[in-house]
Design a protein around this motif. Structure first.
Motif, PDB file in Angstrom:
ATOM      1  N   LEU A   1       6.672   7.068  -3.814  1.00 58.08           N
ATOM      2  CA  LEU A   1       7.826   7.322  -2.946  1.00 58.08           C
ATOM      3  C   LEU A   1       8.158   8.805  -2.827  1.00 58.08           C
ATOM      4  O   LEU A   1       8.950   9.193  -1.975  1.00 58.08           O
ATOM      5  N   ASP A   2       7.561   9.608  -3.684  1.00 59.56           N
ATOM      6  CA  ASP A   2       7.846  11.038  -3.641  1.00 59.56           C
ATOM      7  C   ASP A   2       7.280  11.665  -2.372  1.00 59.56           C
ATOM      8  O   ASP A   2       6.305  11.164  -1.789  1.00 59.56           O
ATOM      9  N   ALA A   3       7.886  12.780  -1.960  1.00 53.11           N
ATOM     10  CA  ALA A   3       7.437  13.486  -0.763  1.00 53.11           C
ATOM     11  C   ALA A   3       5.979  13.904  -0.913  1.00 53.11           C
ATOM     12  O   ALA A   3       5.511  14.225  -2.010  1.00 53.11           O
ATOM     13  N   SER A   4       5.252  13.854   0.174  1.00 53.45           N
ATOM     14  CA  SER A   4       3.839  14.204   0.161  1.00 53.45           C
ATOM     15  C   SER A   4       3.533  15.156   1.313  1.00 53.45           C
ATOM     16  O   SER A   4       4.127  15.052   2.396  1.00 53.45           O
TER      17      SER A   4
ATOM     18  N   ILE B   1      10.874   8.765  -0.017  1.00 55.96           N
ATOM     19  CA  ILE B   1      11.183   7.441   0.550  1.00 55.96           C
ATOM     20  C   ILE B   1      12.203   6.734  -0.328  1.00 55.96           C
ATOM     21  O   ILE B   1      12.054   6.688  -1.554  1.00 55.96           O
ATOM     22  N   ASP B   2      13.225   6.180   0.302  1.00 58.19           N
ATOM     23  CA  ASP B   2      14.213   5.385  -0.401  1.00 58.19           C
ATOM     24  C   ASP B   2      13.680   3.950  -0.497  1.00 58.19           C
ATOM     25  O   ASP B   2      13.552   3.262   0.520  1.00 58.19           O
TER      26      ASP B   2
ATOM     27  N   ASP C   1       0.829  -1.206   0.000  1.00 60.40           N
ATOM     28  CA  ASP C   1       0.000   0.000   0.000  1.00 60.40           C
ATOM     29  C   ASP C   1       0.864   1.257   0.000  1.00 60.40           C
ATOM     30  O   ASP C   1       0.547   2.239  -0.682  1.00 60.40           O
ATOM     31  N   GLN C   2       1.958   1.228   0.751  1.00 64.60           N
ATOM     32  CA  GLN C   2       2.844   2.395   0.794  1.00 64.60           C
ATOM     33  C   GLN C   2       3.519   2.617  -0.558  1.00 64.60           C
ATOM     34  O   GLN C   2       3.559   3.746  -1.066  1.00 64.60           O
TER      35      GLN C   2
END
Length: 307
Positions: free
Chosen positions: A107-110, A119-120, A101-102
């Protein structure tokens, strides 16, 4: 002698039919190449990133049992866990669904209600590996393999398993006898979300889909997967599994039998002995009651891989 064109516009006007033909050829060629390609060619930079991620996620040797449920996966887990220098754990309540789900959100900033920085992906996957072991109470030692089992219905996308554990050995567990599996699922109310007037039919369709889903994963990753349906449970097949895992010098002499009894959840508390290579007894597989312990001769088992 021919008179030179007065400007580039005149040249383009003269050459345009030829150029148009060339452009058509190039476009058609590119279209054919795109339709026939299985996947885009990664750049050297992309290959380097992929290689670095694989290296990080392959620091441990993993075994992942993927199962459709009520197919003998708990017995299978016990059998693998009984092998010296292998720690095999059970289900983890859908941890991979949370990660799926993540990753699906990006992965980009939100800055929305689920605010997070960039997120790496590799670090997230590696942290998930380690968190899973913490959930199971794993203690680092000289083990060659660690692993776990999971129901396919708790993994939204089986390809995520390969992304998270790219160098794992996958053991594919299911049942060929779908009718018996349906009865087991219904008896233990494994899928309450399917309950209703067509519970049995819905359960059959669900299990057929889950099995097909699992087999597609197997065909895609056949080189590092081992088929072990419940109907094939035998000493020969389990010892073939040891060879698949790269284990030699020892073999099984009996098979665990978990989730039995009136309630369907009885545990097999016998010793599952993995000992030096010996001739099989004529009595074959024996189901008896004993104590839950593992009297193993670790010096007899050898692995073709290292830590």
């Amino acid at each position: 002698q021919p008179v030179a064109p007065r400007n580039w516009l005149t040249v383009f006007h003269i050459m345009s039919p030829v150029l148009l033909s060339v452009v058509k050829v190039v476009v058609v060629t590119m279209a054919v190449a795109t339709e026939s390609a299985w996947e885009p060619v990664a750049s050297s930079g992309e290959k380097s990133v992929a290689s670095n991620e694989t290296g990080t996620l392959c620091e441990r040797n993993w075994i992942v049992v993927l199962t459709t449920g009520r197919a003998g996966s708990t017995s299978l887990m016990q059998m693998i866990d009984s092998v010296p220098r292998i720690s095999m754990y059970g289900e983890n309540h859908g941890l991979l669904k949370l990660i799926h789900d993540q990753l699906s959100e990006g992965l980009d900033a939100s800055i929305d209600a689920f605010h997070h920085d960039t997120i790496d992906s590799t670090r997230l996957k590696k942290a998930t590996q380690e968190f899973l072991l913490e959930m199971m109470g794993h203690k680092d030692n000289d083990n060659i393999f660690v692993g776990f089992k999971q129901l396919t219905k708790r993994i939204p996308d089986l390809e995520l398993v390969h992304e998270m554990f790219p160098c794992a050995k996958y053991i594919i567990n299911y049942r060929r006898n779908l009718s018996s599996q349906v009865e087991a699922h219904i008896r233990e109310e494994m899928n309450p979300e399917l309950m209703g007037p067509n519970f049995k039919e819905n359960t059959r369709k669900f299990l057929a889909n889950e099995t097909d889903y699992l087999m597609r994963f197997y065909k895609k990753h056949e080189a590092k997967s081992f088929l072990l349906p419940l109907e094939d449970y035998s000493l020969d097949r389990f010892n073939q599994m040891l060879a698949f895992l790269g284990v030699s010098g020892c073999q099984f002499h009996q098979i665990a039998r978990d989730n039995t009894g009136a309630d369907g959840w009885g545990l097999d508390r016998r010793t599952i002995d993995v000992s030096a290579m010996l001739a099989k007894s004529e009595s074959g597989v024996e189901y008896v009651t004993g104590i839950k312990s593992y009297a193993l001769q670790s010096s007899n088992c050898r692995f073709d891989i290292t830590l």
